[in-house]
Design an enzyme around this catalytic site. Structure first.
Site, short mmCIF file in Angstrom:
data_model
loop_
_atom_site.label_atom_id
_atom_site.label_comp_id
_atom_site.label_asym_id
_atom_site.label_seq_id
_atom_site.Cartn_x
_atom_site.Cartn_y
_atom_site.Cartn_z
N ASP A 93 0.83 -1.18 0.00
CA ASP A 93 0.07 -0.05 -0.15
C ASP A 93 0.96 1.21 0.05
OD1 ASP A 93 -2.70 1.38 2.03
OD2 ASP A 93 -2.43 1.48 -0.09
N SER A 94 0.48 2.39 -0.50
CA SER A 94 1.16 3.44 -0.60
C SER A 94 1.50 4.10 0.55
CB SER A 94 0.32 4.50 -1.58
OG SER A 94 -0.82 4.83 -0.83
N GLY A 95 0.82 3.88 1.63
CA GLY A 95 0.99 4.79 3.04
C GLY A 95 0.27 5.72 3.43
N GLY A 96 -0.51 6.25 2.25
CA GLY A 96 -1.48 7.37 2.78
C GLY A 96 -2.35 7.04 3.59
N PHE A 97 -2.94 6.03 3.68
CA PHE A 97 -4.07 5.31 4.44
C PHE A 97 -3.26 5.33 6.11
CE2 PHE A 97 -7.95 3.45 5.77
CZ PHE A 97 -7.68 2.41 6.60
N ASP A 147 -3.09 8.40 -2.07
CA ASP A 147 -4.34 8.70 -2.39
C ASP A 147 -4.91 9.31 -0.81
OD1 ASP A 147 -4.04 6.15 -1.01
OD2 ASP A 147 -6.04 5.82 -1.26
N GLN A 191 -11.72 6.96 -5.46
CA GLN A 191 -12.16 7.69 -3.83
C GLN A 191 -13.63 8.25 -4.29
OE1 GLN A 191 -11.11 7.05 -0.96
NE2 GLN A 191 -9.01 6.26 -1.15
N GLY A 218 -11.49 3.79 0.45
CA GLY A 218 -12.37 4.91 1.06
C GLY A 218 -13.73 3.88 1.62
N ASP A 268 -7.96 -7.49 0.86
CA ASP A 268 -6.94 -7.70 1.99
C ASP A 268 -7.70 -7.22 3.07
OD1 ASP A 268 -6.63 -4.53 1.51
OD2 ASP A 268 -5.86 -5.09 3.40
N CYS A 306 -10.24 -29.30 8.71
CA CYS A 306 -8.99 -28.26 8.39
C CYS A 306 -7.62 -28.80 8.51
CB CYS A 306 -9.05 -27.11 9.50
SG CYS A 306 -7.57 -25.77 9.23
N CYS A 308 -4.71 -27.59 8.67
CA CYS A 308 -3.67 -27.03 9.36
C CYS A 308 -3.12 -27.65 10.37
CB CYS A 308 -4.09 -25.44 9.59
SG CYS A 308 -4.69 -25.33 11.38
N CYS A 311 -4.97 -27.55 13.81
CA CYS A 311 -6.22 -28.43 13.88
C CYS A 311 -6.00 -30.02 13.73
CB CYS A 311 -7.33 -28.28 12.75
SG CYS A 311 -7.69 -26.71 12.97
N HIS A 337 -4.13 -20.97 11.60
CA HIS A 337 -5.52 -21.59 11.33
C HIS A 337 -6.45 -20.63 10.61
CE1 HIS A 337 -9.28 -23.50 11.60
NE2 HIS A 337 -9.64 -22.22 11.93
C1 LIG Z 1 -1.75 -2.91 4.24
C2 LIG Z 1 -3.11 -2.30 4.04
C3 LIG Z 1 -3.67 -2.42 2.82
S1 LIG Z 1 -5.19 -1.74 2.55
C4 LIG Z 1 -5.33 -0.14 3.47
C5 LIG Z 1 -6.59 0.64 2.99
C6 LIG Z 1 -7.77 -0.02 3.75
C7 LIG Z 1 -8.96 1.03 3.64
N1 LIG Z 1 -10.16 0.46 4.15
C8 LIG Z 1 -8.92 1.77 2.51
C9 LIG Z 1 -7.90 2.38 2.07
C10 LIG Z 1 -7.94 3.60 1.00
O1 LIG Z 1 -8.78 4.05 0.76
N2 LIG Z 1 -6.56 3.76 0.58
C11 LIG Z 1 -5.43 3.25 0.75
N3 LIG Z 1 -4.27 3.54 0.40
N4 LIG Z 1 -5.50 2.09 1.59
C12 LIG Z 1 -6.56 1.56 2.23
ZN LIG Z 2 -7.07 -25.24 11.33
#
Ligand SMILES: CCCSCc1cc(N)cc2c(=O)[nH]c(N)nc12
Ligand SMILES: [Zn+2]
Length: 374
Positions: A93-97, A147, A191, A218, A268, A306, A308, A311, A337
């Site tokens: 991720d870019s780090g903005g969040f 972003d 966004q 967002g 994710d 499972c 894993c 389990c 798990h």
């Molecule tokens: C390692 C985390 C990845 S996802 C993080 C994330 C989570 C959520 N919920 C929204 C955003 C978003 O709008 N922009 C960005 N860059 N990241 C977001």
């Molecule tokens: Zn398991």
């Protein structure tokens, strides 16, 4: 071998679709759930564990790795794959969040966002060019643009202004990484908050710039499930069908199912790894809160279906003991798990889509993970 960025669609079922995304570190079968490995590790697991549970791609985080140990150090030591011993695809991720959710004293300007490190309070600037340089240093296979994740409840005027800045930042990210650089892909982030016309405007602007994939940002920012699904259903079809679609920060089993039904390919969320550490375990019979007294003498496995290690080897009584005793092994076994559950659920979803029975699979899973439950 296909060139990185090649995205081949497979069989679909309604709006749900299967596909295969080629990256410089291997192919990713979609729909896919990506474990979060914020600081260069999926907490408590080794890369061999991730391969064992069939994780195909993991997430790293620009904000954290830039602050510690430093992207230039990681580059000097061969990049994030070599540094952490993971040879599969990595998305960062870019780090903005994280700047907006973790650091103090943030200032947003045309140039970028200035913030104070949550570690030592030092001041830093994340510009579009800077976050691209950091992700190039890390060597991530999929990079995200800088972003602003608009806070839940932001009014239309703020959202509109923020969206315009996010688009200008996205254009600068693309100019800083025109493509082809060591096969590293770049995804745009839509966004526009909870305003459908602004979401459409954001998507159209990003398509005009052109990216290797498109994310819905967002969302999963405190809104109700109904609000999320409303935007999800309206915005997903705006993303090009022939490119990967990524729903950021989502989610719980029922939200993955809703996202796949809408045509999302990549997800994710910290839920499986974070919940593992607080004793909430996911099984195909429902959630298990392992700390409950009812498991104190339960000599049966968490989920007999499972595969894993947790389990196949230990009882619920032992898993409960480890958790109550705050033993480190609790985090490792519970995480193994939960990520195995998410991995198996996504494989079953891919097969259900291929077989044309995704609706039945979704209903089966929602009977165990009802939509009204948190
Ligand atoms: C390692 C985390 C990845 S996802 C993080 C994330 C989570 C959520 N919920 C929204 C955003 C978003 O709008 N922009 C960005 N860059 N990241 C977001
Ligand atoms: Zn398991």
């Amino acid at each position: 071998m296909n060139v990185p960025g090649t995205f081949t669609l497979g069989p679909g079922d309604g709006n749900a679709r299967t596909g295969c995304l080629t990256t410089a570190h291997g192919d990713v079968e979609t729909p896919i759930f990506m474990p979060v490995g914020t600081q260069g590790t999926v907490k408590s697991l080794c890369p061999t564990d991730l391969h064992d549970l069939k994780a195909q791609i993991i997430l790293g985080n620009t904000y954290h790795l830039y602050l510690r140990p430093g992207d230039e150090l990681v580059a000097k030591l061969g990049g994030l794959h070599r540094f952490m011993g993971w040879d599969g695809p990595i998305l960062t991720d870019s780090g903005g969040f994280q700047v907006f959710s973790l650091s103090g004293l943030r200032q947003i300007a045309e140039e970028g966002v200035t913030f104070s490190s949550h570690i030592d309070g030092s001041r830093h600037l994340f510009s579009p060019e800077k976050v691209i340089a950091i992700q190039q240093n890390l060597g991530s296979d999929i990079m995200m643009v800088l972003d602003e994740c608009v806070p839940y409840g932001a009014d239309r005027a703020y959202t509109e202004k923020s969206l315009a800045l996010t688009t200008r930042w996205a254009r600068r990210c693309r100019q800083a990484h025109p493509g082809g650089h060591r096969g590293q892909l770049l995804f745009g982030i839509v966004q526009g908050g909870f305003f459908k016309d602004l979401r459409a405007e954001s998507a159209a602007q990003l398509l005009e710039i052109g990216f290797d994939g498109y994310a819905l940002g967002g969302l999963s920012v405190g809104e109700s499930r109904e609000e999320m699904y409303d935007i999800l259903g309206d915005a997903t079809p705006l993303l090009p069908a022939d490119r990967p679609r990524y729903l950021m920060g989502v989610g719980a089993p029922r939200d993955l199912l809703a996202g796949m039904a809408a045509g999302i390919d990549m997800f994710d969320c910290v839920l499986p790894t974070r919940n593992a550490r607080n004793g909430t375990l996911f099984t195909f019979q429902g959630k298990v809160n392992i700390k409950r007294a009812e498991y104190r003498e339960d000599d049966t496995p968490l989920d007999p279906t499972c595969p894993c290690y947790a389990c196949q080897t230990f009882s619920k009584a032992y898993l409960r003991h480890l958790y109550v005793a705050r033993e480190l092994l609790s985090y490792r076994l519970n995480t193994l798990h939960n990520l195995t559950f998410f991995s198996i659920m996504m494989e079953r979803a891919r097969q259900a889509i291929r077989d044309g029975r995704f609706a039945a699979f979704r209903a089966e899973m929602e009977a165990v993970y009802p939509t009204d439950e948190e």
